[in-house]
Design an enzyme around this catalytic site. Sequence first.
Site, mmCIF file in Angstrom:
data_model
loop_
_atom_site.group_PDB
_atom_site.id
_atom_site.type_symbol
_atom_site.label_atom_id
_atom_site.label_comp_id
_atom_site.label_asym_id
_atom_site.label_seq_id
_atom_site.Cartn_x
_atom_site.Cartn_y
_atom_site.Cartn_z
ATOM 1 N N ARG A 55 21.045 6.591 0.277
ATOM 2 C CA ARG A 55 20.475 5.749 -0.791
ATOM 3 C C ARG A 55 20.680 6.410 -2.154
ATOM 4 O O ARG A 55 20.940 5.738 -3.154
ATOM 5 C CB ARG A 55 18.993 5.506 -0.519
ATOM 6 C CG ARG A 55 18.778 4.547 0.657
ATOM 7 C CD ARG A 55 17.338 4.522 1.105
ATOM 8 N NE ARG A 55 16.437 3.967 0.111
ATOM 9 C CZ ARG A 55 15.107 4.059 0.174
ATOM 10 N NH1 ARG A 55 14.536 4.679 1.192
ATOM 11 N NH2 ARG A 55 14.360 3.527 -0.759
ATOM 12 N N GLN A 87 7.081 0.809 -7.449
ATOM 13 C CA GLN A 87 7.080 1.434 -6.119
ATOM 14 C C GLN A 87 8.490 1.891 -5.776
ATOM 15 O O GLN A 87 8.687 2.567 -4.770
ATOM 16 C CB GLN A 87 6.607 0.423 -5.070
ATOM 17 C CG GLN A 87 5.193 -0.087 -5.299
ATOM 18 C CD GLN A 87 4.895 -1.289 -4.395
ATOM 19 O OE1 GLN A 87 4.491 -1.131 -3.247
ATOM 20 N NE2 GLN A 87 5.105 -2.479 -4.914
ATOM 21 N N ASN A 88 9.447 1.512 -6.605
ATOM 22 C CA ASN A 88 10.850 1.802 -6.285
ATOM 23 C C ASN A 88 11.200 3.244 -6.617
ATOM 24 O O ASN A 88 10.731 3.790 -7.613
ATOM 25 C CB ASN A 88 11.775 0.864 -7.061
ATOM 26 C CG ASN A 88 11.524 -0.591 -6.719
ATOM 27 O OD1 ASN A 88 10.915 -0.873 -5.683
ATOM 28 N ND2 ASN A 88 11.959 -1.501 -7.560
ATOM 29 N N HIS A 105 5.876 5.953 -5.872
ATOM 30 C CA HIS A 105 6.375 6.481 -4.591
ATOM 31 C C HIS A 105 7.493 7.502 -4.784
ATOM 32 O O HIS A 105 8.276 7.734 -3.872
ATOM 33 C CB HIS A 105 6.852 5.323 -3.695
ATOM 34 C CG HIS A 105 5.741 4.414 -3.267
ATOM 35 N ND1 HIS A 105 5.950 3.161 -2.721
ATOM 36 C CD2 HIS A 105 4.386 4.593 -3.286
ATOM 37 C CE1 HIS A 105 4.781 2.595 -2.442
ATOM 38 N NE2 HIS A 105 3.821 3.439 -2.780
ATOM 39 N N THR A 172 7.438 -7.679 -4.884
ATOM 40 C CA THR A 172 6.853 -6.820 -3.839
ATOM 41 C C THR A 172 6.122 -7.683 -2.823
ATOM 42 O O THR A 172 5.477 -8.665 -3.185
ATOM 43 C CB THR A 172 5.929 -5.730 -4.435
ATOM 44 O OG1 THR A 172 5.298 -5.004 -3.365
ATOM 45 C CG2 THR A 172 4.859 -6.293 -5.343
ATOM 46 N N SER A 173 6.238 -7.287 -1.544
ATOM 47 C CA SER A 173 5.664 -8.100 -0.469
ATOM 48 C C SER A 173 4.155 -7.958 -0.383
ATOM 49 O O SER A 173 3.500 -8.737 0.297
ATOM 50 C CB SER A 173 6.283 -7.692 0.872
ATOM 51 O OG SER A 173 6.000 -6.327 1.138
ATOM 52 N N LEU A 198 10.219 -13.819 -5.038
ATOM 53 C CA LEU A 198 11.134 -14.799 -4.446
ATOM 54 C C LEU A 198 10.375 -15.848 -3.633
ATOM 55 O O LEU A 198 10.653 -17.039 -3.712
ATOM 56 C CB LEU A 198 12.151 -14.065 -3.566
ATOM 57 C CG LEU A 198 13.355 -14.862 -3.083
ATOM 58 C CD1 LEU A 198 14.178 -15.395 -4.244
ATOM 59 C CD2 LEU A 198 14.236 -13.995 -2.176
#
Length: 228
Positions: A55, A87-88, A105, A172-173, A198
């Site tokens: 990543r 959070q990314n 994070h 974000t979920s 989304l």
Amino acid sequence: MKVVVLTGAGISAESGVPTFRDADGLWHGHRVEEVATPEAFARQPSLVHRFYDERRAALAAVAPNPAHAALARLEDRLGDDLLVVTQNIDDLHERGGSRRVVHLHGQLRSALCRGCGERFPWHDALGDGPACPRCGRRELRPDVVWFGEIPYDMDRVLAALGRADLFVSIGTSGAVQPAAGFVGYAAGQGARTLELNLVPSHGSHLFDEARHGPASELVPAWVDDLLR
Ligand code: BJW
């Protein structure tokens, strides 16, 4: 107006960074909950290093999208009255022009020494066991927050949420705490709340308003509205 924006993997999706929990969200067949824990790192350090080394290397091939650029444009106007809490662990907010960013994070381009506790900017692989620049021990790990660990800069985030007039959650979920609880905390302190995602997130019903669609369209339109 004081604004706190929380972002998640969805804001970077259109830059080509995979999300965690969408259909293409598996990492080499592993759910993130299986690899992003201290226990997984202790058990299989090479697997976890590979997950992050790949990543980190992939960051070179991606670029900020219009959603990142729009938040930088908002910061140009609001200055200290905007805080982006992401959070990314990618650096697309910074490359998009944002300066006031909290990485809850951690960051891919940072390494943490388990020997001396120091953090270093880091651009190369960690899987081959490089020595710590400070203490020399070969104990470097990705400087990221795994399940069961305490997120970074929570005091700063909670203080900003407590002062916010508007809290906006983007991409974000809402599956991971403590970030998933920010909407409730901000609302309890008097902020208006808005979701831009989304699809409806797990906590969509907790927001005063929710708009659904791709971040590269929703975020610039929302910033335009706010600045008008
Ligand atoms: C788009 C889009 C487009 C797609 N446009 N949108 C039981 C109950 C409650 C809590 C717990 C519990 N058991 C354990 C806990 C706590 C635990 C937790 O939450 N676990 C859950 C699984 C239940 N949390 C922790 O352990 C945290 N620490 C903690 O709580 O410490 C205690 C403490 C807190 C505060 C103060 C003091 C003490 C640490 C959590 C660490 C999470 N780490 C990871 C890995 C980080 C490194 C890495 O990146 O590899 O963080 S997990 C992973 O999930 C990563 C992400 O940041 C995080 C959130 O994911 P995100 O961003 O929401 O991505 P997705 O994929 O889930 O969602 C993307 C969304 O975008 C979707 O909705 C799409 O629809 C949308 N989207 N394309 C707009 N184009």
